[in-house]
Design a protein around this motif. Structure first.
Motif, short mmCIF file in Angstrom:
data_model
loop_
_atom_site.label_atom_id
_atom_site.label_comp_id
_atom_site.label_asym_id
_atom_site.label_seq_id
_atom_site.Cartn_x
_atom_site.Cartn_y
_atom_site.Cartn_z
N ASN A 316 0.83 -1.23 0.00
CA ASN A 316 0.00 0.00 0.00
C ASN A 316 0.86 1.27 0.00
O ASN A 316 0.53 2.27 -0.63
N GLU A 317 2.00 1.19 0.75
CA GLU A 317 2.88 2.37 0.80
C GLU A 317 3.50 2.67 -0.57
O GLU A 317 3.60 3.83 -1.00
N VAL A 318 3.89 1.58 -1.28
CA VAL A 318 4.45 1.78 -2.62
C VAL A 318 3.43 2.41 -3.55
O VAL A 318 3.70 3.35 -4.29
N GLU A 319 2.23 1.83 -3.48
CA GLU A 319 1.17 2.37 -4.34
C GLU A 319 0.86 3.81 -3.99
O GLU A 319 0.59 4.66 -4.85
N THR A 320 0.91 4.07 -2.62
CA THR A 320 0.61 5.44 -2.18
C THR A 320 1.65 6.43 -2.70
O THR A 320 1.34 7.52 -3.18
N ARG A 321 2.94 6.00 -2.63
CA ARG A 321 4.01 6.88 -3.13
C ARG A 321 3.88 7.09 -4.63
O ARG A 321 4.12 8.19 -5.15
N THR A 322 3.50 6.02 -5.29
CA THR A 322 3.31 6.15 -6.74
C THR A 322 2.21 7.16 -7.04
O THR A 322 2.30 8.01 -7.94
N LEU A 323 1.13 7.01 -6.25
CA LEU A 323 0.01 7.94 -6.44
C LEU A 323 0.41 9.37 -6.10
O LEU A 323 0.01 10.34 -6.77
N LEU A 324 1.22 9.50 -5.01
CA LEU A 324 1.67 10.85 -4.65
C LEU A 324 2.56 11.44 -5.74
O LEU A 324 2.47 12.63 -6.07
N ALA A 325 3.43 10.60 -6.29
CA ALA A 325 4.31 11.08 -7.38
C ALA A 325 3.48 11.50 -8.57
O ALA A 325 3.72 12.53 -9.20
N LYS A 326 2.48 10.67 -8.89
CA LYS A 326 1.60 11.04 -10.00
C LYS A 326 0.86 12.33 -9.72
O LYS A 326 0.65 13.17 -10.60
N ALA A 327 0.45 12.48 -8.44
CA ALA A 327 -0.28 13.71 -8.08
C ALA A 327 0.63 14.93 -8.22
O ALA A 327 0.22 15.99 -8.71
N GLU A 328 1.93 14.77 -7.77
CA GLU A 328 2.87 15.89 -7.93
C GLU A 328 3.12 16.20 -9.40
O GLU A 328 3.23 17.36 -9.82
N LYS A 329 3.24 15.15 -10.19
CA LYS A 329 3.45 15.34 -11.64
C LYS A 329 2.25 16.05 -12.27
O LYS A 329 2.40 16.95 -13.10
N ILE A 330 1.05 15.60 -11.81
CA ILE A 330 -0.16 16.25 -12.33
C ILE A 330 -0.19 17.72 -11.92
O ILE A 330 -0.56 18.61 -12.69
N LYS A 331 0.24 17.97 -10.68
CA LYS A 331 0.27 19.36 -10.20
C LYS A 331 1.23 20.20 -11.04
O LYS A 331 0.92 21.34 -11.40
N ALA A 332 2.43 19.62 -11.34
CA ALA A 332 3.41 20.35 -12.18
C ALA A 332 2.86 20.60 -13.57
O ALA A 332 3.03 21.66 -14.17
N GLN A 333 2.19 19.55 -14.09
CA GLN A 333 1.60 19.72 -15.43
C GLN A 333 0.50 20.77 -15.42
O GLN A 333 0.32 21.52 -16.38
N LEU A 334 -0.25 20.83 -14.29
CA LEU A 334 -1.29 21.86 -14.18
C LEU A 334 -0.66 23.25 -14.12
O LEU A 334 -1.20 24.21 -14.69
N ALA A 335 0.49 23.34 -13.43
CA ALA A 335 1.17 24.64 -13.37
C ALA A 335 1.65 25.07 -14.75
O ALA A 335 1.56 26.23 -15.13
N ALA A 336 2.18 24.08 -15.51
CA ALA A 336 2.61 24.41 -16.88
C ALA A 336 1.43 24.74 -17.76
O ALA A 336 1.50 25.56 -18.67
N ALA A 337 0.32 24.07 -17.46
CA ALA A 337 -0.88 24.30 -18.27
C ALA A 337 -1.41 25.71 -18.09
O ALA A 337 -2.08 26.24 -18.96
N GLU A 338 -1.12 26.33 -16.90
CA GLU A 338 -1.56 27.70 -16.70
C GLU A 338 -0.90 28.66 -17.70
O GLU A 338 -1.50 29.64 -18.09
#
Length: 375
Positions: A316-338
């Motif tokens: 679960n921790e691995v999956e959680t970190r993966t999800l967190l990394a994806k969330a950070e990546k999505i956040k960065a992509q959202l910042a670029a999208a601005e």
């Protein structure tokens, strides 16, 4: 053999020679008076008696050049005999009587034996050569042309002269030969002036042609400037038309920019919602991780179950970190999208879908973990 020297005074002459006074002149030692002369006078005598010296004396007092006096230089005109003392000077005086008023004028010319210099006198008064010559000319006696003298042998010489030589002699006697140099200078000046006139005429004709060409060039230049003025007006109108289209395009672009800014604001609001959901998800994951650790501490009774829980928690921790990394990546992509909101609207929707899918996965995991906790 006897020879003669004759003097003839014509009826049209301005006067005649009355007599000559010779002082130490050539073969005449001391003072001698020769005369009186009449309208027609002949001097006869044997050779060497001094007849020709009388002619030389008349020529000398009239100012004739040395070459006509049978002497190498003027010093030879002074009486010179070896056994006698050489006089200081030789003098000839001519008594001339005017025809109109019987006025007598005495012309005197002397030559110095030492220097060969001349002295002139009229009626006993010393004068310059210029005044002496002018006085002779006043009686129509021209010493330079010898218009009153005919030397021995000249008649025979004249008979053998050609037309050109006779013309020159006539010009000399008439006095026009003195004007030859002046005539030639004036002729040269005339030819120079004629040449200048010809050149000036050619230049004037050339200037006329150039003037015509310049008029044509002026007309062409005026047409050119008129066309350039029309071109300038057309360019101004074209520039104003371009400015109009640019201004219209700017208004349209501004409207599109306002629409784009509205879309950006909408995307910013959506990004804020996504960020809020991600934050909550992170908090939930942290809480789940905390609960998982708590469960591991409380369920030590069963080693197998505990190990299974640990493996599940680790998974679960691995999956959680993966999800967190994806969330950070999505956040960065959202910042670029601005920054590229206009071109990335479709990408933002895709990210929103991906976030929703991840949320669903988390919800599923949460339900799975809840079910496992209940077991």
């Amino acid at each position: 053999m006897a020879s003669t020297v004759g003097t003839v005074v014509s009826r049209g002459s301005p006067g005649h020679i009355e007599g000559l006074e010779l002082v130490d002149f050539k073969s005449y030692k001391g003072k001698h008076y020769v005369g009186p002369f009449r309208d027609f006078t002949c001097i006869i005598g044997p050779n060497g008696s001094g007849k020709s010296n009388i002619m030389d004396a008349i020529s000398f007092v009239l100012g004739v050049k040395t070459i006509s006096l049978r002497a190498a230089n003027m010093k030879e005109l002074v009486y010179n005999v070896e056994e006698d003392t050489i006089p200081k000077r030789a003098t000839v005086s001519m008594h001339f009587v005017a025809k109109d008023d019987d006025r007598k004028t005495v012309f005197t010319r002397s030559v110095l034996a030492t220097t060969g210099a001349f002295e002139y006198a009229v009626d006993g008064a010393a004068v310059s050569w210029a005044k002496y010559e002018r006085t002779l000319k006043s009686f129509n006696i021209l010493s330079s042309t010898r218009n009153c003298l005919i030397f021995q042998g000249e008649v025979e010489t004249m008979a053998h002269k050609g037309p050109k030589e006779l013309t020159e002699m006539i010009e000399m006697v008439a006095g026009s030969l003195e004007l030859k140099k002046d005539y030639e200078e004036k002729l040269k000046a005339y030819k120079t002036a004629a040449e200048k006139l010809r050149v000036t005429g050619a230049q004037k004709r050339g200037a006329g042609v150039e003037h015509g060409i310049m008029k044509m060039h002026k007309a062409e230049a005026q047409r050119y400037y008129a066309l350039m003025n029309d071109l300038s007006v057309l360019k101004t109108e074209h520039a104003m038309l371009q400015f109009y289209h640019i201004e219209t395009a700017l208004f349209k672009a501004k409207g599109m920019q306002d629409v784009a800014m509205a879309h950006v604001k909408e995307r910013e609001a959506a990004n804020a919602a996504v960020e809020d959901a991600a934050r909550k998800l992170k908090e939930r994951i942290a809480q789940l991780h905390k609960d998982s650790l708590k469960a591991m501490k409380t369920e030590r009774e069963t080693q197998h179950k505990l190990m299974a829980r640990r493996r599940a928690a680790a998974q679960n921790e691995v999956e959680t970190r993966t999800l967190l990394a994806k969330a950070e990546k999505i956040k960065a992509q959202l910042a670029a999208a601005e920054k590229v909101a206009q071109s990335s609207s479709s990408r933002l929707e895709q990210l929103s879908k991906d976030l929703a899918e991840q949320q669903n996965i988390l919800d599923g995991l949460e339900k799975k973990w809840t079910a496992e906790d209940q077991q």
